[in-house]
Design an enzyme around this catalytic site. Sequence first.
Site, PDB file in Angstrom:
ATOM      1  N   PRO A   1       0.884  -1.981  -0.087  1.00  0.00           N
ATOM      2  CA  PRO A   1       0.144  -0.510   0.257  1.00  0.00           C
ATOM      3  C   PRO A   1       0.674   1.614   0.073  1.00  0.00           C
ATOM      4  CG  PRO A   1       0.396  -1.220   2.004  1.00  0.00           C
ATOM      5  CD  PRO A   1       0.831  -1.675   1.279  1.00  0.00           C
ATOM      6  N   ASP A   2       0.598   2.394  -0.711  1.00  0.00           N
ATOM      7  CA  ASP A   2       0.875   3.707  -0.653  1.00  0.00           C
ATOM      8  C   ASP A   2       0.665   3.969   0.772  1.00  0.00           C
ATOM      9  OD1 ASP A   2      -1.071   4.550  -0.740  1.00  0.00           O
ATOM     10  OD2 ASP A   2      -1.306   5.339  -2.635  1.00  0.00           O
ATOM     11  N   PHE A   3       1.604   5.583   1.157  1.00  0.00           N
ATOM     12  CA  PHE A   3       1.291   5.889   2.309  1.00  0.00           C
ATOM     13  C   PHE A   3      -0.374   6.589   2.672  1.00  0.00           C
ATOM     14  CE2 PHE A   3       5.554   4.831   2.443  1.00  0.00           C
ATOM     15  CZ  PHE A   3       5.510   4.309   3.287  1.00  0.00           C
ATOM     16  N   ARG A   4      -0.600   7.560   1.807  1.00  0.00           N
ATOM     17  CA  ARG A   4      -1.412   8.733   1.544  1.00  0.00           C
ATOM     18  C   ARG A   4      -2.758   8.679   0.563  1.00  0.00           C
ATOM     19  NH1 ARG A   4       3.423  10.882   2.469  1.00  0.00           N
ATOM     20  NH2 ARG A   4       3.805  12.110   4.540  1.00  0.00           N
TER      21      ARG A   4
ATOM     22  N   ASN B   1      11.437   5.007  -1.685  1.00  0.00           N
ATOM     23  CA  ASN B   1      10.653   3.687  -1.473  1.00  0.00           C
ATOM     24  C   ASN B   1      11.355   2.977  -0.612  1.00  0.00           C
ATOM     25  OD1 ASN B   1       7.930   4.247  -2.628  1.00  0.00           O
ATOM     26  ND2 ASN B   1       9.035   3.351  -4.728  1.00  0.00           N
TER      27      ASN B   1
ATOM     28  N   ASP C   1      11.007  -0.491   0.083  1.00  0.00           N
ATOM     29  CA  ASP C   1      10.595  -2.042   0.241  1.00  0.00           C
ATOM     30  C   ASP C   1      11.693  -2.400  -0.524  1.00  0.00           C
ATOM     31  OD1 ASP C   1      10.234  -0.193  -2.667  1.00  0.00           O
ATOM     32  OD2 ASP C   1       8.664  -0.581  -2.658  1.00  0.00           O
TER      33      ASP C   1
ATOM     34  N   HIS D   1      14.719   7.989   1.729  1.00  0.00           N
ATOM     35  CA  HIS D   1      14.491   7.821   3.045  1.00  0.00           C
ATOM     36  C   HIS D   1      15.178   6.476   3.388  1.00  0.00           C
ATOM     37  CE1 HIS D   1      11.093  10.267   1.396  1.00  0.00           C
ATOM     38  NE2 HIS D   1      11.471  11.030   1.097  1.00  0.00           N
TER      39      HIS D   1
END
Length: 354
Positions: free
Chosen positions: A64-67, A138, A140, A157
Site C-alpha cells: 500500500p502507499d502511504f497517503r 520507497n 521496499d 528515505h
Amino acid sequence: MRLLRDELPRNYNSPTDKNTWRLLSSFIMDKSTIRSVSKHLQENPDAKVIFMVGAGISTPCGIPDFRSPKTGLYSNLSKLGLPFPEAVFDVDYFEENPKPFYTLAKELYPGNFKPSKFHYLMKLFEDKGRLRRIYTQNIDTLEREAKIHDKYIVEAHGSFASNVCIGCSQRFPVETFKAHLEPVKLEHKKDKGKKDEIEFDYARCDKCDSLIKPSIVFFGEGLPNNFFDTWDEDLEWLKKNKKGKHLVIVAGTSLSVYPFASLPSEVPLGFKRVLWNYEVVGEFRSNPRGGDLVFKGGSDEAAQELAKELNWLEELQELAGEEKEYKAKDAAEEVAAIANELENLDIGTETKKE
C-alpha cells in the site's frame, strides 16, 4: 475527434455519449505522451533517464502507499493503537514503543513482494545503457530485487537494506534486525479475561543497549548525505550535458514530502520532464513547463506502453516472469475495450465543469 476515431477498429460502433468520448479522448492523449517519450529516446540514442519514484510504482506489487484515503497505509494503522498514524515512523515513539513498527516491518519486509513492471522497465534502461539514476522514496528495496545495480539507486528515505543503532549510530547487517521479526506469543492462562499477546524480542545494540532499526528515515531524522551529494553531482552532470537531451521521469508519487518533492523544480530548463501518475502533482501542477509530458494512469500501464513503443516488450515480459505467448492488445483493441466498459457504466450525460 477525427484523430480519436482513427485509433478505433473500422467496425467499431462509436458511442454517442459525450462523456464517453471525453474520457476516451483523454485516454488517447495520455497514450500519445508515451509515444512522445519513445520518440524522444529513439531520436536521441545517447539520452539517459533520471527516474524519481514513489510508492505508486510498488502498489501493483501489493504494497500500500502511504497517503491514499481508505486504502493508504496511514488510513489502515488504527489496529496498531497509535496516537497518530505517522507515529509508526516517529523515532521518539519508536524508542518508547517499538512494537507497532515491528508489526508493520514484518508485513512489509523485503522478500514478501516481487518487483512491478515499472521496476523491471528501469532495469531494462540499465541493461541498455540508458539509465543515469533512480531516486526513490520507497523503503521496499524492490529496485534491488529487480537486480538494478546499487550505483544507480539513491534511497532518499533509506531502506531495509541495512540497520543502525538509534543511540550510538553503529551500523549492523541486515540479519541483525530481520532475526527479531518473528514474534513470540505470550499466553495468559491465569487471567482468563485477558487475551494472548504477541510480543517481539527487540534488536538491541551490543555497545549501548539502544534499539536497532532499519536505516529508514524516520520523522525527526535527516535524509542520508548520499541523497544530497548524488543530486548535486547529477545536477552538475545535466548542466554540463545540455545537448544530451536527457529525460527526467517522475512516477507514482504525490510530491508532497520535502526535500524529495523539490527535485523536479530543480531540473535545469531545457530538459524534458515526464510525469506518470494518476494525478497531476507538485511542480507539474503549480509551475508546469511547456515541454512537460504527462501520462495520467498507472505506472505499470505506462511501463508496458513504453516498452511496446520501444520494442522492448518481450524483454520486459521475460524480466517480469510473464508468459512469452502473452500478446499485449494493440492501441485500437484497448480503446475499444475501454469504450465498451464505459458504455456499460452509468456516467450520465452532463459534462462537469473543470
